[in-house]
Design a protein around this motif. Structure first.
Motif, PDB file in Angstrom:
ATOM      1  N   LYS A  16      10.489  -8.765  -7.966  1.00 39.25           N
ATOM      2  CA  LYS A  16       9.910  -7.534  -8.513  1.00 39.25           C
ATOM      3  C   LYS A  16       9.016  -6.810  -7.285  1.00 39.25           C
ATOM      4  CE  LYS A  16       9.255  -9.524 -13.211  1.00 39.25           C
ATOM      5  NZ  LYS A  16       8.190 -10.168 -14.227  1.00 39.25           N
ATOM      6  N   ASP A  17       8.743  -7.990  -6.328  1.00 36.85           N
ATOM      7  CA  ASP A  17       7.919  -7.297  -5.222  1.00 36.85           C
ATOM      8  C   ASP A  17       9.258  -6.584  -4.342  1.00 36.85           C
ATOM      9  OD1 ASP A  17       6.151  -9.053  -6.327  1.00 36.85           O
ATOM     10  OD2 ASP A  17       5.110  -9.300  -4.391  1.00 36.85           O
ATOM     11  N   PHE A  20       9.809  -2.854  -5.656  1.00 32.17           N
ATOM     12  CA  PHE A  20       8.720  -2.135  -5.334  1.00 32.17           C
ATOM     13  C   PHE A  20       8.823  -1.626  -4.048  1.00 32.17           C
ATOM     14  CE2 PHE A  20       4.547  -1.209  -3.521  1.00 32.17           C
ATOM     15  CZ  PHE A  20       4.143  -0.044  -4.529  1.00 32.17           C
ATOM     16  N   LYS A  24       9.562   2.017  -2.551  1.00 36.37           N
ATOM     17  CA  LYS A  24       8.907   2.513  -1.302  1.00 36.37           C
ATOM     18  C   LYS A  24       9.837   3.196  -0.197  1.00 36.37           C
ATOM     19  CE  LYS A  24       4.746   1.847  -0.228  1.00 36.37           C
ATOM     20  NZ  LYS A  24       3.606   2.661   0.020  1.00 36.37           N
ATOM     21  N   VAL A  31       4.900   7.312  -9.733  1.00 32.29           N
ATOM     22  CA  VAL A  31       5.405   6.267 -10.705  1.00 32.29           C
ATOM     23  C   VAL A  31       4.901   6.766 -12.145  1.00 32.29           C
ATOM     24  CG1 VAL A  31       5.489   3.927 -11.586  1.00 32.29           C
ATOM     25  CG2 VAL A  31       5.775   4.499  -9.052  1.00 32.29           C
ATOM     26  N   HIS A  39       7.463  -4.822 -16.670  1.00 31.80           N
ATOM     27  CA  HIS A  39       7.307  -4.040 -15.632  1.00 31.80           C
ATOM     28  C   HIS A  39       5.752  -4.243 -14.848  1.00 31.80           C
ATOM     29  CE1 HIS A  39      10.692  -1.585 -15.401  1.00 31.80           C
ATOM     30  NE2 HIS A  39      10.523  -0.992 -16.482  1.00 31.80           N
ATOM     31  N   ARG A  41       4.237  -6.188 -13.327  1.00 24.72           N
ATOM     32  CA  ARG A  41       3.903  -6.518 -11.860  1.00 24.72           C
ATOM     33  C   ARG A  41       4.268  -5.210 -10.943  1.00 24.72           C
ATOM     34  NH1 ARG A  41       1.343  -9.103  -7.586  1.00 24.72           N
ATOM     35  NH2 ARG A  41       2.450  -9.195  -5.818  1.00 24.72           N
ATOM     36  N   LEU A  42       5.201  -4.671 -11.098  1.00 26.27           N
ATOM     37  CA  LEU A  42       5.572  -3.312 -10.520  1.00 26.27           C
ATOM     38  C   LEU A  42       4.507  -2.169 -10.776  1.00 26.27           C
ATOM     39  CD1 LEU A  42       7.795  -2.076  -8.869  1.00 26.27           C
ATOM     40  CD2 LEU A  42       9.073  -1.631 -10.719  1.00 26.27           C
ATOM     41  N   LEU A  45       1.300  -3.357  -8.601  1.00 32.39           N
ATOM     42  CA  LEU A  45       1.680  -2.914  -7.305  1.00 32.39           C
ATOM     43  C   LEU A  45       1.611  -1.450  -6.883  1.00 32.39           C
ATOM     44  CD1 LEU A  45       4.623  -5.431  -6.448  1.00 32.39           C
ATOM     45  CD2 LEU A  45       2.277  -5.520  -5.544  1.00 32.39           C
ATOM     46  N   ALA A  46       2.105  -0.611  -7.865  1.00 39.94           N
ATOM     47  CA  ALA A  46       1.885   0.845  -7.575  1.00 39.94           C
ATOM     48  C   ALA A  46       0.803   1.323  -7.718  1.00 39.94           C
ATOM     49  CB  ALA A  46       2.983   1.514  -8.719  1.00 39.94           C
ATOM     50  N   ASP A  49      -1.344   0.786  -4.497  1.00 41.69           N
ATOM     51  CA  ASP A  49      -0.838   1.553  -3.386  1.00 41.69           C
ATOM     52  C   ASP A  49      -1.355   2.886  -3.215  1.00 41.69           C
ATOM     53  OD1 ASP A  49       0.705   2.567  -1.285  1.00 41.69           O
ATOM     54  OD2 ASP A  49       2.083   1.334  -1.660  1.00 41.69           O
ATOM     55  N   THR A  54       0.435   6.906  -9.604  1.00 39.89           N
ATOM     56  CA  THR A  54       0.891   6.462 -10.986  1.00 39.89           C
ATOM     57  C   THR A  54       0.459   7.265 -12.215  1.00 39.89           C
ATOM     58  OG1 THR A  54      -1.148   5.200 -11.343  1.00 39.89           O
ATOM     59  CG2 THR A  54       0.772   3.988 -10.166  1.00 39.89           C
TER      60      THR A  54
END
Lengths: 180, 195
Positions: A16-17, A20, A24, A31, A39, A41-42, A45-46, A49, A54
Protein backbone atom coordinates in the motif's frame (compact mmCIF):
# COMPACT_ATOMS: atom_id res chain seq x y z
CA UNK A 1 -3.57 0.90 14.99
CA UNK A 2 -0.90 -1.72 14.54
CA UNK A 3 -0.97 -4.56 12.08
CA UNK A 4 -1.30 -6.97 14.97
CA UNK A 5 -4.77 -5.70 15.82
CA UNK A 6 -6.10 -4.14 12.62
CA UNK A 7 -8.52 -6.01 10.39
CA UNK A 8 -6.69 -7.01 7.24
CA UNK A 9 -8.56 -4.48 5.11
CA UNK A 10 -7.46 -1.50 7.21
CA UNK A 11 -3.96 -2.72 7.94
CA UNK A 12 -0.74 -1.13 6.84
CA UNK A 13 1.20 -3.13 4.32
CA UNK A 14 4.30 -2.44 2.31
CA UNK A 15 2.45 -2.73 -0.99
CA UNK A 16 0.00 0.00 0.00
CA UNK A 17 2.90 2.34 0.74
CA UNK A 18 4.44 1.38 -2.60
CA UNK A 19 1.19 2.23 -4.40
CA UNK A 20 1.21 5.67 -2.78
CA UNK A 21 4.81 6.16 -3.85
CA UNK A 22 3.87 5.14 -7.40
CA UNK A 23 1.08 7.72 -7.48
CA UNK A 24 3.47 10.39 -6.23
CA UNK A 25 6.01 9.31 -8.78
CA UNK A 26 3.58 9.78 -11.64
CA UNK A 27 2.72 13.30 -10.58
CA UNK A 28 -0.66 12.82 -8.95
CA UNK A 29 -1.42 15.81 -6.70
CA UNK A 30 -5.15 15.39 -6.03
CA UNK A 31 -6.74 12.35 -4.38
CA UNK A 32 -10.54 12.21 -4.68
CA UNK A 33 -12.02 9.45 -2.59
CA UNK A 34 -15.03 7.77 -1.14
CA UNK A 35 -13.74 6.16 2.03
CA UNK A 36 -13.07 2.46 1.97
CA UNK A 37 -11.32 0.28 4.50
CA UNK A 38 -9.07 -1.22 1.84
CA UNK A 39 -7.93 2.27 0.86
CA UNK A 40 -7.56 3.50 4.46
CA UNK A 41 -3.77 3.41 4.44
CA UNK A 42 -3.54 5.19 1.08
CA UNK A 43 -5.98 7.86 2.25
CA UNK A 44 -4.07 8.50 5.47
CA UNK A 45 -0.78 8.77 3.58
CA UNK A 46 -2.36 11.23 1.15
CA UNK A 47 -3.86 13.34 3.91
CA UNK A 48 -0.51 13.52 5.68
CA UNK A 49 1.35 14.64 2.54
CA UNK A 50 1.59 18.43 2.10
CA UNK A 51 1.99 18.03 -1.68
CA UNK A 52 -1.32 16.17 -2.01
CA UNK A 53 -4.81 17.67 -1.89
CA UNK A 54 -7.43 15.22 -0.70
CA UNK A 55 -11.15 15.55 -1.43
CA UNK A 56 -13.64 13.40 0.44
CA UNK A 57 -16.70 12.83 -1.74
CA UNK A 58 -20.31 12.09 -0.90
CA UNK A 59 -20.64 9.76 -3.90
CA UNK A 60 -18.26 8.34 -6.46
CA UNK A 61 -19.50 10.14 -9.58
CA UNK A 62 -18.46 13.40 -7.95
CA UNK A 63 -14.91 12.14 -8.24
CA UNK A 64 -15.22 11.43 -11.96
CA UNK A 65 -16.28 15.04 -12.54
CA UNK A 66 -13.68 16.44 -10.14
CA UNK A 67 -10.86 14.46 -11.76
CA UNK A 68 -11.93 15.80 -15.16
CA UNK A 69 -11.91 19.34 -13.79
CA UNK A 70 -8.45 18.83 -12.36
CA UNK A 71 -7.15 17.80 -15.79
CA UNK A 72 -8.74 20.88 -17.35
CA UNK A 73 -6.53 22.84 -14.99
CA UNK A 74 -3.42 20.76 -15.64
CA UNK A 75 -3.41 18.61 -12.50
CA UNK A 76 -3.39 14.83 -12.22
CA UNK A 77 -6.01 13.35 -9.92
CA UNK A 78 -6.75 9.81 -8.84
CA UNK A 79 -10.16 8.50 -7.77
CA UNK A 80 -10.36 5.92 -4.98
CA UNK A 81 -13.47 3.86 -4.36
CA UNK A 82 -14.88 0.45 -3.54
CA UNK A 83 -16.39 -1.78 -6.23
CA UNK A 84 -19.91 -0.90 -5.10
CA UNK A 85 -19.19 2.70 -6.08
CA UNK A 86 -18.46 1.85 -9.70
CA UNK A 87 -22.17 1.60 -10.36
CA UNK A 88 -22.63 5.17 -9.18
CA UNK A 89 -20.21 6.41 -11.85
CA UNK A 90 -21.83 5.00 -14.97
CA UNK A 91 -23.40 8.06 -16.60
CA UNK A 92 -20.66 10.43 -15.42
CA UNK A 93 -18.15 8.30 -17.33
CA UNK A 94 -19.78 9.66 -20.50
CA UNK A 95 -17.98 12.90 -19.69
CA UNK A 96 -14.69 11.05 -19.80
CA UNK A 97 -15.29 9.48 -23.19
CA UNK A 98 -16.94 12.51 -24.79
CA UNK A 99 -14.02 14.76 -23.88
CA UNK A 100 -11.30 12.08 -23.86
CA UNK A 101 -10.30 12.96 -20.32
CA UNK A 102 -7.69 10.84 -18.61
CA UNK A 103 -9.18 8.98 -15.64
CA UNK A 104 -7.33 6.86 -13.10
CA UNK A 105 -9.52 4.88 -10.72
CA UNK A 106 -8.26 2.58 -7.97
CA UNK A 107 -11.03 0.20 -6.93
CA UNK A 108 -10.96 -2.17 -3.97
CA UNK A 109 -13.10 -5.23 -4.63
CA UNK A 110 -15.83 -6.44 -2.32
CA UNK A 111 -18.19 -9.31 -2.81
CA UNK A 112 -15.85 -11.70 -4.58
CA UNK A 113 -13.81 -13.59 -1.97
CA UNK A 114 -14.71 -14.56 1.60
CA UNK A 115 -17.51 -11.99 1.46
CA UNK A 116 -19.78 -11.95 4.50
CA UNK A 117 -22.34 -9.48 3.15
CA UNK A 118 -24.54 -10.65 0.26
CA UNK A 119 -25.51 -7.07 -0.56
CA UNK A 120 -21.97 -6.54 -1.86
CA UNK A 121 -22.14 -9.37 -4.36
CA UNK A 122 -24.26 -8.04 -7.28
CA UNK A 123 -22.23 -4.91 -7.92
CA UNK A 124 -19.02 -6.85 -7.43
CA UNK A 125 -20.07 -9.24 -10.20
CA UNK A 126 -20.96 -6.31 -12.47
CA UNK A 127 -17.92 -4.13 -11.79
CA UNK A 128 -15.71 -5.16 -14.70
CA UNK A 129 -18.64 -5.39 -17.11
CA UNK A 130 -19.86 -1.90 -16.25
CA UNK A 131 -16.44 -0.34 -16.55
CA UNK A 132 -15.77 -2.02 -19.87
CA UNK A 133 -19.19 -1.01 -21.18
CA UNK A 134 -18.36 2.64 -20.44
CA UNK A 135 -15.00 2.46 -22.18
CA UNK A 136 -12.78 2.08 -19.14
CA UNK A 137 -9.79 -0.23 -19.45
CA UNK A 138 -9.64 -2.64 -16.51
CA UNK A 139 -6.58 -4.23 -14.96
CA UNK A 140 -6.70 -6.43 -11.87
CA UNK A 141 -4.09 -6.70 -9.16
CA UNK A 142 -3.98 -10.12 -7.49
CA UNK A 143 -0.52 -10.09 -5.92
CA UNK A 144 0.98 -7.52 -3.58
CA UNK A 145 4.32 -7.42 -5.32
CA UNK A 146 2.78 -6.26 -8.62
CA UNK A 147 0.53 -3.54 -7.19
CA UNK A 148 2.84 -0.53 -7.48
CA UNK A 149 4.01 -1.38 -10.98
CA UNK A 150 0.46 -1.87 -12.21
CA UNK A 151 -0.64 1.46 -10.73
CA UNK A 152 2.34 3.24 -12.25
CA UNK A 153 1.65 1.73 -15.68
CA UNK A 154 -2.05 2.53 -15.42
CA UNK A 155 -1.23 6.14 -14.57
CA UNK A 156 1.12 6.42 -17.53
CA UNK A 157 -1.58 5.00 -19.82
CA UNK A 158 -4.23 7.32 -18.38
CA UNK A 159 -2.27 10.55 -18.44
CA UNK A 160 0.04 9.82 -21.33
CA UNK A 161 -2.64 8.62 -23.71
CA UNK A 162 -5.72 10.30 -22.18
CA UNK A 163 -7.37 7.00 -21.42
CA UNK A 164 -9.72 5.87 -18.65
CA UNK A 165 -8.12 3.11 -16.60
CA UNK A 166 -9.40 1.30 -13.53
CA UNK A 167 -7.11 -0.78 -11.34
CA UNK A 168 -9.08 -3.36 -9.38
CA UNK A 169 -7.47 -4.63 -6.19
CA UNK A 170 -8.68 -8.18 -5.60
CA UNK A 171 -10.53 -8.77 -2.34
CA UNK A 172 -8.17 -11.62 -1.62
CA UNK A 173 -5.30 -9.13 -1.74
CA UNK A 174 -7.08 -6.62 0.51
CA UNK A 175 -7.90 -9.24 3.10
CA UNK A 176 -10.91 -10.32 5.07
CA UNK A 177 -13.19 -7.78 6.64
CA UNK A 178 -13.56 -8.62 10.30
CA UNK A 179 -17.14 -8.65 11.58
CA UNK A 180 -16.81 -8.38 15.32
CA UNK B 1 -45.39 36.02 -15.08
CA UNK B 2 -44.57 39.58 -14.07
CA UNK B 3 -42.54 41.69 -16.44
CA UNK B 4 -40.26 42.52 -13.52
CA UNK B 5 -38.87 38.99 -13.32
CA UNK B 6 -35.22 38.95 -14.36
CA UNK B 7 -34.47 37.23 -17.64
CA UNK B 8 -31.66 34.70 -17.63
CA UNK B 9 -29.50 36.07 -20.40
CA UNK B 10 -29.28 39.63 -19.05
CA UNK B 11 -28.58 38.05 -15.66
CA UNK B 12 -25.60 36.11 -17.05
CA UNK B 13 -24.29 39.10 -18.94
CA UNK B 14 -24.53 41.21 -15.79
CA UNK B 15 -22.66 38.65 -13.71
CA UNK B 16 -19.95 38.45 -16.38
CA UNK B 17 -19.73 42.22 -16.88
CA UNK B 18 -16.08 43.29 -16.99
CA UNK B 19 -15.13 39.63 -16.94
CA UNK B 20 -11.69 39.20 -15.33
CA UNK B 21 -9.17 37.97 -17.88
CA UNK B 22 -8.22 35.00 -15.72
CA UNK B 23 -11.78 33.91 -14.86
CA UNK B 24 -12.51 30.31 -15.86
CA UNK B 25 -16.14 29.29 -16.35
CA UNK B 26 -17.76 25.85 -16.36
CA UNK B 27 -21.32 25.76 -17.70
CA UNK B 28 -23.79 23.06 -16.76
CA UNK B 29 -25.64 21.30 -19.54
CA UNK B 30 -28.65 22.78 -21.25
CA UNK B 31 -29.77 26.36 -21.04
CA UNK B 32 -26.94 27.63 -18.79
CA UNK B 33 -24.45 26.49 -21.45
CA UNK B 34 -26.46 28.31 -24.12
CA UNK B 35 -26.64 31.40 -21.89
CA UNK B 36 -22.89 31.44 -21.34
CA UNK B 37 -22.21 31.05 -25.06
CA UNK B 38 -24.73 33.80 -25.80
CA UNK B 39 -22.91 36.12 -23.41
CA UNK B 40 -19.75 35.69 -25.46
CA UNK B 41 -17.63 32.67 -26.30
CA UNK B 42 -14.25 32.53 -24.56
CA UNK B 43 -11.37 30.07 -24.52
CA UNK B 44 -11.74 30.05 -20.75
CA UNK B 45 -15.27 28.62 -21.06
CA UNK B 46 -15.95 24.90 -20.82
CA UNK B 47 -19.46 23.86 -21.80
CA UNK B 48 -20.93 20.61 -20.52
CA UNK B 49 -23.38 18.81 -22.80
CA UNK B 50 -23.99 16.00 -20.33
CA UNK B 51 -22.58 14.98 -16.93
CA UNK B 52 -25.76 16.20 -15.24
CA UNK B 53 -25.09 16.77 -11.56
CA UNK B 54 -21.35 17.11 -12.14
CA UNK B 55 -20.84 20.77 -13.04
CA UNK B 56 -19.97 21.93 -9.52
CA UNK B 57 -17.49 19.07 -9.14
CA UNK B 58 -15.78 19.84 -12.43
CA UNK B 59 -15.48 23.35 -11.01
CA UNK B 60 -14.04 22.07 -7.74
CA UNK B 61 -11.42 19.98 -9.52
CA UNK B 62 -10.47 22.96 -11.65
CA UNK B 63 -10.39 25.34 -8.68
CA UNK B 64 -8.04 23.01 -6.79
CA UNK B 65 -5.79 22.59 -9.84
CA UNK B 66 -5.70 26.35 -10.54
CA UNK B 67 -5.68 28.10 -7.16
CA UNK B 68 -4.53 31.36 -8.78
CA UNK B 69 -7.56 31.54 -11.11
CA UNK B 70 -11.07 32.46 -10.05
CA UNK B 71 -13.48 29.73 -11.17
CA UNK B 72 -17.20 30.17 -11.82
CA UNK B 73 -19.67 27.34 -12.30
CA UNK B 74 -22.80 28.55 -14.08
CA UNK B 75 -25.63 26.05 -13.90
CA UNK B 76 -29.35 25.59 -13.40
CA UNK B 77 -31.47 24.57 -10.46
CA UNK B 78 -32.17 21.10 -11.85
CA UNK B 79 -28.51 20.35 -12.48
CA UNK B 80 -27.52 21.67 -9.06
CA UNK B 81 -30.22 19.59 -7.38
CA UNK B 82 -28.98 16.40 -9.02
CA UNK B 83 -25.53 17.04 -7.54
CA UNK B 84 -26.60 18.33 -4.14
CA UNK B 85 -23.94 16.26 -2.40
CA UNK B 86 -21.31 18.30 -4.24
CA UNK B 87 -22.24 21.27 -2.08
CA UNK B 88 -21.23 19.25 0.99
CA UNK B 89 -18.00 18.19 -0.70
CA UNK B 90 -17.17 21.78 -1.66
CA UNK B 91 -18.12 23.01 1.81
CA UNK B 92 -15.70 20.50 3.29
CA UNK B 93 -12.82 21.56 1.00
CA UNK B 94 -13.59 25.33 1.01
CA UNK B 95 -11.81 26.54 -2.15
CA UNK B 96 -11.71 30.34 -1.86
CA UNK B 97 -11.53 30.75 -5.66
CA UNK B 98 -14.77 28.89 -6.49
CA UNK B 99 -18.18 30.44 -7.06
CA UNK B 100 -21.32 28.62 -8.16
CA UNK B 101 -24.05 30.66 -9.82
CA UNK B 102 -27.39 28.91 -10.15
CA UNK B 103 -29.90 30.20 -12.67
CA UNK B 104 -32.97 29.29 -10.66
CA UNK B 105 -36.21 29.33 -12.62
CA UNK B 106 -37.76 26.71 -10.38
CA UNK B 107 -38.36 24.39 -13.31
CA UNK B 108 -36.82 21.64 -15.38
CA UNK B 109 -36.80 23.73 -18.52
CA UNK B 110 -35.19 21.26 -20.92
CA UNK B 111 -37.64 18.47 -20.26
CA UNK B 112 -41.09 19.98 -20.37
CA UNK B 113 -41.01 22.70 -17.71
CA UNK B 114 -41.97 20.53 -14.76
CA UNK B 115 -41.62 22.30 -11.41
CA UNK B 116 -38.32 21.60 -9.68
CA UNK B 117 -37.58 21.18 -5.99
CA UNK B 118 -36.68 24.87 -5.72
CA UNK B 119 -40.34 25.58 -6.47
CA UNK B 120 -41.34 22.98 -3.92
CA UNK B 121 -39.33 23.97 -0.86
CA UNK B 122 -35.56 23.68 -1.41
CA UNK B 123 -33.57 26.89 -0.88
CA UNK B 124 -30.18 26.30 -2.50
CA UNK B 125 -28.56 29.23 -0.70
CA UNK B 126 -29.62 27.77 2.63
CA UNK B 127 -28.27 24.36 1.61
CA UNK B 128 -24.93 25.88 0.60
CA UNK B 129 -24.71 27.88 3.82
CA UNK B 130 -25.47 24.78 5.85
CA UNK B 131 -22.69 22.98 3.97
CA UNK B 132 -20.16 25.58 5.08
CA UNK B 133 -19.95 27.90 2.05
CA UNK B 134 -18.25 31.18 2.94
CA UNK B 135 -21.07 33.25 1.54
CA UNK B 136 -24.27 33.06 -0.46
CA UNK B 137 -26.36 35.69 -2.20
CA UNK B 138 -29.59 35.97 -4.11
CA UNK B 139 -30.01 38.33 -7.05
CA UNK B 140 -33.47 38.98 -8.41
CA UNK B 141 -32.62 41.98 -10.60
CA UNK B 142 -29.97 42.69 -13.19
CA UNK B 143 -28.59 45.42 -10.95
CA UNK B 144 -28.19 42.95 -8.09
CA UNK B 145 -26.46 40.48 -10.41
CA UNK B 146 -24.09 43.16 -11.68
CA UNK B 147 -23.26 44.18 -8.11
CA UNK B 148 -22.07 40.63 -7.42
CA UNK B 149 -19.77 40.48 -10.45
CA UNK B 150 -16.66 41.90 -8.71
CA UNK B 151 -16.98 39.27 -6.00
CA UNK B 152 -16.28 36.44 -8.47
CA UNK B 153 -12.60 37.32 -8.37
CA UNK B 154 -12.16 38.38 -4.76
CA UNK B 155 -11.20 34.93 -3.43
CA UNK B 156 -13.77 35.06 -0.66
CA UNK B 157 -15.47 31.77 -1.55
CA UNK B 158 -16.69 29.20 -1.81
CA UNK B 159 -19.79 31.12 -2.80
CA UNK B 160 -23.22 30.21 -4.10
CA UNK B 161 -25.13 32.86 -6.00
CA UNK B 162 -28.79 32.26 -6.75
CA UNK B 163 -30.02 34.16 -9.78
CA UNK B 164 -33.80 34.21 -9.68
CA UNK B 165 -34.90 34.17 -13.31
CA UNK B 166 -38.00 33.64 -15.37
CA UNK B 167 -38.89 30.39 -17.07
CA UNK B 168 -39.70 31.83 -20.48
CA UNK B 169 -38.36 29.82 -23.43
CA UNK B 170 -35.49 31.34 -25.39
CA UNK B 171 -33.93 30.56 -28.73
CA UNK B 172 -31.06 28.11 -28.35
CA UNK B 173 -27.59 29.44 -29.02
CA UNK B 174 -25.46 26.35 -29.22
CA UNK B 175 -21.79 26.22 -28.27
CA UNK B 176 -19.53 23.57 -29.83
CA UNK B 177 -20.32 20.10 -28.51
CA UNK B 178 -17.09 18.31 -29.37
CA UNK B 179 -15.85 17.67 -25.85
CA UNK B 180 -12.28 16.84 -26.85
CA UNK B 181 -12.06 20.12 -28.77
CA UNK B 182 -13.46 22.09 -25.85
CA UNK B 183 -11.04 20.41 -23.45
CA UNK B 184 -8.02 21.03 -25.63
CA UNK B 185 -9.03 24.63 -26.28
CA UNK B 186 -9.55 25.25 -22.57
CA UNK B 187 -6.18 23.74 -21.65
CA UNK B 188 -4.36 25.61 -24.41
CA UNK B 189 -5.76 28.85 -23.00
CA UNK B 190 -3.93 27.95 -19.77
CA UNK B 191 -0.72 27.14 -21.62
CA UNK B 192 -1.18 23.38 -21.24
CA UNK B 193 -0.03 21.22 -24.13
CA UNK B 194 -2.20 18.53 -25.70
CA UNK B 195 -1.35 14.98 -24.71
Amino acid sequence: MSDATAPADTSTAAWKDAVFAALKGTGVTIVNYVPDAGHARLISLAEADPEITTVVLTTEEEGVAASAGAWLGGARAVLLMQSSGVGNCINMLSLVEACRFPMLMLVTMRGEWAEFNPWQVPMSRATETVLAAMGVRVVRVERAEEAAEVVSAAADLAYGSEQAVAVLFAQRLIGRKVWK
Amino acid sequence: MSATVMQRRPAVRALLADRPADLLVIAGLGTPAYDLFDAGDHDGNFYLWGAMGGAAMVGLGLALARPANPVLVLTGDGEALMGLGALATIGARKPSNLSIAVLDNGHFGETGMQRSHTSLGTDLTAVAAACGFAWTATAATVEEARALAPRLADRSGPALIRLVVGAEPLPKTLPPRDGAYLKTRFRANLGLAPA
